[in-house]
Design a protein around this motif. Sequence first.
Motif, PDB file in Angstrom:
ATOM      1  N   TYR A 142       0.713  -1.096   0.339  1.00 17.50           N
ATOM      2  CA  TYR A 142       0.555  -0.071  -0.196  1.00 17.50           C
ATOM      3  C   TYR A 142       0.648   1.270   0.081  1.00 17.50           C
ATOM      4  O   TYR A 142       0.181   2.412  -0.686  1.00 17.50           O
ATOM      5  N   MET A 143       2.212   1.142   1.103  1.00 17.39           N
ATOM      6  CA  MET A 143       2.866   2.136   0.408  1.00 17.39           C
ATOM      7  C   MET A 143       3.015   2.230  -1.079  1.00 17.39           C
ATOM      8  O   MET A 143       3.413   3.939  -0.992  1.00 17.39           O
ATOM      9  N   LEU A 144       3.962   1.222  -1.477  1.00 14.33           N
ATOM     10  CA  LEU A 144       4.257   1.503  -2.449  1.00 14.33           C
ATOM     11  C   LEU A 144       2.975   2.068  -3.820  1.00 14.33           C
ATOM     12  O   LEU A 144       2.906   2.669  -4.528  1.00 14.33           O
ATOM     13  N   PHE A 145       1.774   1.493  -3.414  1.00 15.61           N
ATOM     14  CA  PHE A 145       0.535   2.197  -4.272  1.00 15.61           C
ATOM     15  C   PHE A 145       0.597   3.384  -4.044  1.00 15.61           C
ATOM     16  O   PHE A 145       0.407   4.610  -5.019  1.00 15.61           O
ATOM     17  N   PHE A 146       0.786   4.431  -2.894  1.00 23.84           N
ATOM     18  CA  PHE A 146       0.560   5.189  -2.536  1.00 23.84           C
ATOM     19  C   PHE A 146       1.612   6.097  -3.176  1.00 23.84           C
ATOM     20  O   PHE A 146       1.834   7.089  -3.928  1.00 23.84           O
ATOM     21  N   PHE A 147       3.261   5.792  -2.681  1.00 23.30           N
ATOM     22  CA  PHE A 147       4.364   6.534  -3.660  1.00 23.30           C
ATOM     23  C   PHE A 147       3.782   7.062  -5.132  1.00 23.30           C
ATOM     24  O   PHE A 147       4.489   7.685  -5.876  1.00 23.30           O
ATOM     25  N   ASN A 148       2.711   5.474  -5.738  1.00 25.48           N
ATOM     26  CA  ASN A 148       2.783   5.669  -6.931  1.00 25.48           C
ATOM     27  C   ASN A 148       1.803   6.452  -7.557  1.00 25.48           C
ATOM     28  O   ASN A 148       2.005   7.031  -8.664  1.00 25.48           O
ATOM     29  N   PHE A 149       1.181   6.586  -6.605  1.00 19.57           N
ATOM     30  CA  PHE A 149      -0.355   7.851  -7.278  1.00 19.57           C
ATOM     31  C   PHE A 149       0.695   8.936  -6.753  1.00 19.57           C
ATOM     32  O   PHE A 149      -0.248  10.098  -7.889  1.00 19.57           O
ATOM     33  N   ILE A 150       1.146   9.498  -6.189  1.00 15.85           N
ATOM     34  CA  ILE A 150       1.752  10.236  -5.844  1.00 15.85           C
ATOM     35  C   ILE A 150       3.087  10.586  -7.124  1.00 15.85           C
ATOM     36  O   ILE A 150       2.882  11.936  -7.000  1.00 15.85           O
ATOM     37  N   PHE A 151       3.185  10.209  -7.731  1.00 16.22           N
ATOM     38  CA  PHE A 151       3.738   9.543  -8.900  1.00 16.22           C
ATOM     39  C   PHE A 151       4.174  10.052  -9.588  1.00 16.22           C
ATOM     40  O   PHE A 151       4.097  10.987 -11.114  1.00 16.22           O
ATOM     41  N   TRP A 152       1.958   9.511 -10.022  1.00 17.27           N
ATOM     42  CA  TRP A 152       1.566   9.512 -11.644  1.00 17.27           C
ATOM     43  C   TRP A 152       0.507  11.082 -11.407  1.00 17.27           C
ATOM     44  O   TRP A 152       0.986  11.747 -11.888  1.00 17.27           O
ATOM     45  N   LEU A 153       0.864  11.506 -10.007  1.00 22.19           N
ATOM     46  CA  LEU A 153       0.278  13.454  -9.665  1.00 22.19           C
ATOM     47  C   LEU A 153       1.810  13.961 -10.219  1.00 22.19           C
ATOM     48  O   LEU A 153       1.663  15.505 -10.931  1.00 22.19           O
ATOM     49  N   ALA A 154       3.174  13.842  -9.263  1.00 20.57           N
ATOM     50  CA  ALA A 154       4.151  14.442  -9.950  1.00 20.57           C
ATOM     51  C   ALA A 154       3.777  14.689 -11.597  1.00 20.57           C
ATOM     52  O   ALA A 154       4.457  15.667 -12.191  1.00 20.57           O
ATOM     53  N   GLY A 155       4.006  13.453 -11.939  1.00 18.24           N
ATOM     54  CA  GLY A 155       3.869  13.561 -13.641  1.00 18.24           C
ATOM     55  C   GLY A 155       2.920  14.301 -14.148  1.00 18.24           C
ATOM     56  O   GLY A 155       3.593  14.926 -15.461  1.00 18.24           O
TER      57      GLY A 155
END
Length: 239
Positions: free
Chosen positions: A12-25
């Motif tokens: 779930y931490m990876l999912f959270f960071f990926n969501f932040i990464f997607w937003l950053a993109g």
Amino acid sequence: MGVEGCTKCIKYMLFFFNFIFWLAGGVILGVALWLRHEPKTSNLLDVKFDGAHPPSTFYISVHILIAVGAVMMVVGFLGCYGAIQESQCLLGTFFTCLVILFACEVAAGIWGFMHKDTVSKEMINYYDSVYDKAMTQSITDKDKKTTAASVLKVFHETLSCCGKGLGTSIFTSITDTMGMTEICPSSGTKVNCHKRIDELFTGKIYLIGIAALVVAVIMIFEMIFSMVLCCGIRNSPVY
């Protein structure tokens, strides 16, 4: 039933960071599009003098940012989906994409640091050539609205500046007052354009650098979490 315990937390931490990464993109894509169409830079970089446009280094960097933002959004979605589905194949692909992106970002960061003043210097040199020709034509020709003068007027009105330095700013203001030229902006400012150009492009380079640093930190965490989760899935009795 999937992974359990600490591995589930990592998932779930990876999912959270990926969501932040997607937003950053998405943010990088949005900022890059803003930089590409921002009125001041567009006015300056779209002018044409003697059949040539100003140096395109800045626009090349912006177009690279647009591509990076789009790729980040795709990779971020891939990471989110791989984490939720607990797919080793997707997570492995995601990790590989991250390594490639990280290597490209480091290379781009080194190049950008070494050439951080290139954009403003190229624009200043272009401005100087336009200024010299415009002043010569305006003083020697009866027609004050030459091509060079028109291009120079775009610089002056857009940046609210006049001249290459304090001396030329005052000189140009005097020639405008005497009717010999029509170059300085209507606001009557005496701020030199070298300073304005440097402020405009250097400020945007630092904005790009800060965004790249934040993304790099997120990518490091994602690479760690994706490998931990991949190993957890491989060692899980469920799989």
